[in-house]
Design a protein around this motif. Structure first.
Motif, PDB file in Angstrom:
ATOM      1  N   GLN A 145       0.809  -1.193   0.095  1.00  0.00           N
ATOM      2  CA  GLN A 145      -0.264  -0.087   0.041  1.00  0.00           C
ATOM      3  C   GLN A 145       1.028   1.233   0.010  1.00  0.00           C
ATOM      4  O   GLN A 145       0.610   2.155  -0.669  1.00  0.00           O
ATOM      5  CB  GLN A 145      -0.837   0.092   1.293  1.00  0.00           C
ATOM      6  N   LEU A 146       2.135   1.481   0.605  1.00  0.00           N
ATOM      7  CA  LEU A 146       2.881   2.405   0.535  1.00  0.00           C
ATOM      8  C   LEU A 146       3.477   2.651  -0.690  1.00  0.00           C
ATOM      9  O   LEU A 146       3.618   3.670  -1.132  1.00  0.00           O
ATOM     10  CB  LEU A 146       3.945   2.133   1.689  1.00  0.00           C
ATOM     11  N   VAL A 147       3.986   1.413  -1.117  1.00  0.00           N
ATOM     12  CA  VAL A 147       4.747   1.512  -2.450  1.00  0.00           C
ATOM     13  C   VAL A 147       3.668   2.066  -3.676  1.00  0.00           C
ATOM     14  O   VAL A 147       3.720   2.995  -4.278  1.00  0.00           O
ATOM     15  CB  VAL A 147       5.043   0.202  -3.016  1.00  0.00           C
ATOM     16  N   LYS A 148       2.373   1.617  -3.492  1.00  0.00           N
ATOM     17  CA  LYS A 148       1.309   2.283  -4.288  1.00  0.00           C
ATOM     18  C   LYS A 148       0.856   3.433  -4.206  1.00  0.00           C
ATOM     19  O   LYS A 148       0.811   4.403  -5.251  1.00  0.00           O
ATOM     20  CB  LYS A 148      -0.083   1.006  -4.284  1.00  0.00           C
ATOM     21  N   THR A 149       0.952   4.004  -2.959  1.00  0.00           N
ATOM     22  CA  THR A 149       0.759   5.384  -2.717  1.00  0.00           C
ATOM     23  C   THR A 149       1.638   6.404  -3.315  1.00  0.00           C
ATOM     24  O   THR A 149       1.516   7.170  -3.776  1.00  0.00           O
ATOM     25  CB  THR A 149       0.572   5.594  -1.377  1.00  0.00           C
ATOM     26  N   LEU A 150       3.039   5.752  -2.843  1.00  0.00           N
ATOM     27  CA  LEU A 150       4.010   6.639  -3.724  1.00  0.00           C
ATOM     28  C   LEU A 150       3.859   6.546  -5.281  1.00  0.00           C
ATOM     29  O   LEU A 150       4.333   7.611  -5.850  1.00  0.00           O
ATOM     30  CB  LEU A 150       5.365   6.183  -3.234  1.00  0.00           C
ATOM     31  N   SER A 151       3.914   5.490  -5.841  1.00  0.00           N
ATOM     32  CA  SER A 151       3.669   4.983  -7.218  1.00  0.00           C
ATOM     33  C   SER A 151       2.599   5.947  -7.859  1.00  0.00           C
ATOM     34  O   SER A 151       2.988   6.659  -8.865  1.00  0.00           O
ATOM     35  CB  SER A 151       3.488   3.783  -7.395  1.00  0.00           C
ATOM     36  N   ASP A 152       1.503   6.413  -7.056  1.00  0.00           N
ATOM     37  CA  ASP A 152       0.442   6.971  -7.539  1.00  0.00           C
ATOM     38  C   ASP A 152       0.662   8.329  -7.448  1.00  0.00           C
ATOM     39  O   ASP A 152       0.140   9.383  -8.210  1.00  0.00           O
ATOM     40  CB  ASP A 152      -1.134   6.560  -6.986  1.00  0.00           C
ATOM     41  N   ASN A 153       1.336   8.786  -6.573  1.00  0.00           N
ATOM     42  CA  ASN A 153       1.297  10.399  -6.065  1.00  0.00           C
ATOM     43  C   ASN A 153       2.558  11.067  -6.169  1.00  0.00           C
ATOM     44  O   ASN A 153       2.744  12.267  -6.489  1.00  0.00           O
ATOM     45  CB  ASN A 153       1.054  10.399  -4.481  1.00  0.00           C
ATOM     46  N   LEU A 154       3.941  10.262  -6.533  1.00  0.00           N
ATOM     47  CA  LEU A 154       5.068  10.933  -6.515  1.00  0.00           C
ATOM     48  C   LEU A 154       4.832  11.475  -8.001  1.00  0.00           C
ATOM     49  O   LEU A 154       4.734  11.098  -8.854  1.00  0.00           O
ATOM     50  CB  LEU A 154       6.285  10.208  -6.442  1.00  0.00           C
ATOM     51  N   PRO A 155       5.791  12.738  -8.544  1.00  0.00           N
ATOM     52  CA  PRO A 155       6.090  13.194  -9.649  1.00  0.00           C
ATOM     53  C   PRO A 155       6.747  12.155 -10.339  1.00  0.00           C
ATOM     54  O   PRO A 155       7.322  11.469 -10.090  1.00  0.00           O
ATOM     55  CB  PRO A 155       7.111  14.626  -9.257  1.00  0.00           C
ATOM     56  N   SER A 156       6.303  12.023 -11.808  1.00  0.00           N
ATOM     57  CA  SER A 156       6.832  11.093 -12.791  1.00  0.00           C
ATOM     58  C   SER A 156       8.217  11.140 -12.935  1.00  0.00           C
ATOM     59  O   SER A 156       8.726  10.036 -13.453  1.00  0.00           O
ATOM     60  CB  SER A 156       6.296  11.383 -14.112  1.00  0.00           C
ATOM     61  N   HIS A 157       9.151  12.200 -12.579  1.00  0.00           N
ATOM     62  CA  HIS A 157      10.453  12.115 -12.730  1.00  0.00           C
ATOM     63  C   HIS A 157      11.259  11.349 -11.705  1.00  0.00           C
ATOM     64  O   HIS A 157      12.333  11.519 -11.588  1.00  0.00           O
ATOM     65  CB  HIS A 157      11.006  13.574 -12.951  1.00  0.00           C
ATOM     66  N   ILE A 158      10.294  10.964 -10.721  1.00  0.00           N
ATOM     67  CA  ILE A 158      10.989  10.372  -9.357  1.00  0.00           C
ATOM     68  C   ILE A 158      10.976   8.788  -9.553  1.00  0.00           C
ATOM     69  O   ILE A 158       9.933   8.178  -9.624  1.00  0.00           O
ATOM     70  CB  ILE A 158      10.571  10.308  -8.230  1.00  0.00           C
TER      71      ILE A 158
END
Length: 322
Positions: A152-165
């Motif tokens: 869930q944490l990885v999914k949250t980061l995947s969905d919300n972090l800017p695409s250049h990260i």
């Protein structure tokens, strides 16, 4: 009998509004269930049958994943705040307990590490804030196959972090390592009814690649021979659809089968990593659990650290330029 016992505990959890964990269910009748995996399968099957999420049954997963990196703050429903740091792992709370995340604007990368021992080493070396990297990062481990809270944490980061990260994964260069990577990126069969909420499509495979070992000057004799289980797992994965088995993964598995050897993360400790010229002059900080003990230029003392500094930086550069 096993299914009815699970139904009984689930009903009790719903009626009393007191959550239960899969571990709780197992210990309520150890002789009946025999092993924890039986409970895990029954709960997952029950949720899938009713097309519900496990949390809808008031059954919670026990957290085991860890996260390191001062750039992440987790706010819990009860008002508590979990602050992570650069030198040790913090337990990842279950998703139902988290109200919101805060991520620093200067976060440049995320690294998922398959093994806890490797994760702990990277925490002690303060990889998350290492001065040789383009910016601070977040390091996560699910301690092997990840629990739901970690996913869930990885999914949250995947969905919300800017695409250049970039969100990267360091796993063993074998079939089981790739299967763990696949769980993060594509989801799992056991929780396929929840894959839309758990699969983090942005996760990319950083390493270890069997095909790069020669470049790292790793002695082939140091590799571990594959077992029949490895071979069976590899063939099973090669039969997967191309949508969940990218060409790069397929080639690496075929490379492993051809050479009859597998590359675990720890093999990098024997590598002679060649620092890239543009970063060769950067000072490498060596750390103990008590803080920095000396400054030195790059050396073979921490080949895995050099390996990660090079590869993470390359991925960050690639994403920024994209």
């Amino acid at each position: 009998a096993q299914l009815f016992r699970v139904l009984d505990v689930t009903h009790e959890a719903l009626v009393t509004d007191i959550p239960a964990t899969k571990r709780d269910i197992y210990y309520k009748d150890v002789p009946l269930f025999g092993k924890q995996a039986v409970v895990d399968r029954l709960v997952d099957d029950l949720a899938a049958t009713f097309e519900l999420e496990r949390s809808d049954l008031n059954i919670r997963a026990t957290s085991k994943g860890l996260v390191c990196g001062a750039g992440l703050v987790m706010h819990l429903m009860e008002g508590e705040v979990v602050y992570t740091n650069d030198s040790e792992g913090a337990l990842i709370p279950v998703g139902e307990d988290i109200s919101r995340f805060e991520v620093d604007d200067d976060i440049s990368w995320v690294l998922i590490v398959e093994k806890e021992a490797v994760f702990q080493t990277l925490c002690r070396l303060k990889l998350a804030s290492h001065p040789s990297l383009p910016g601070p990062g977040i390091v996560i481990t699910g301690k092997g196959y990840p629990d739901i809270a970690t996913r869930q944490l990885v999914k949250t980061l995947s969905d919300n972090l800017p695409s250049h990260i970039p969100i990267l994964a360091l796993v063993d260069g074998d079939a089981y390592g790739l299967d763990i990577l696949s769980v993060y990126k594509h989801g799992s069969m056991s929780l396929r009814h929840e894959n839309e909420k758990l699969a983090a499509s942005r996760v990319e495979w950083l390493g270890v690649w069997a095909s790069e070992l020669a470049e790292l000057n790793i002695d082939r004799n140091a590799l571990i021979p594959i077992t029949k289980h490895d071979e069976k797992k590899a063939h099973s994965m090669l039969r997967r659809d191309a949508s969940t088995m990218p060409l790069k993964w397929r080639k690496e598995l075929m490379h492993m089968l051809h050479n009859r050897c597998k590359a675990e993360i720890e093999i990098i400790s024997t590598a002679k990593v060649k620092p890239q010229a543009r970063r060769a002059e950067v000072l490498l900080s060596r750390y103990t659990t008590n803080g920095p003990v000396q400054q030195m230029t790059r050396s073979p003392a921490y080949p895995l650290l050099d390996y990660l500094l090079n590869k993470i930086s390359d991925f960050v550069d690639l994403y920024v330029d994209a």
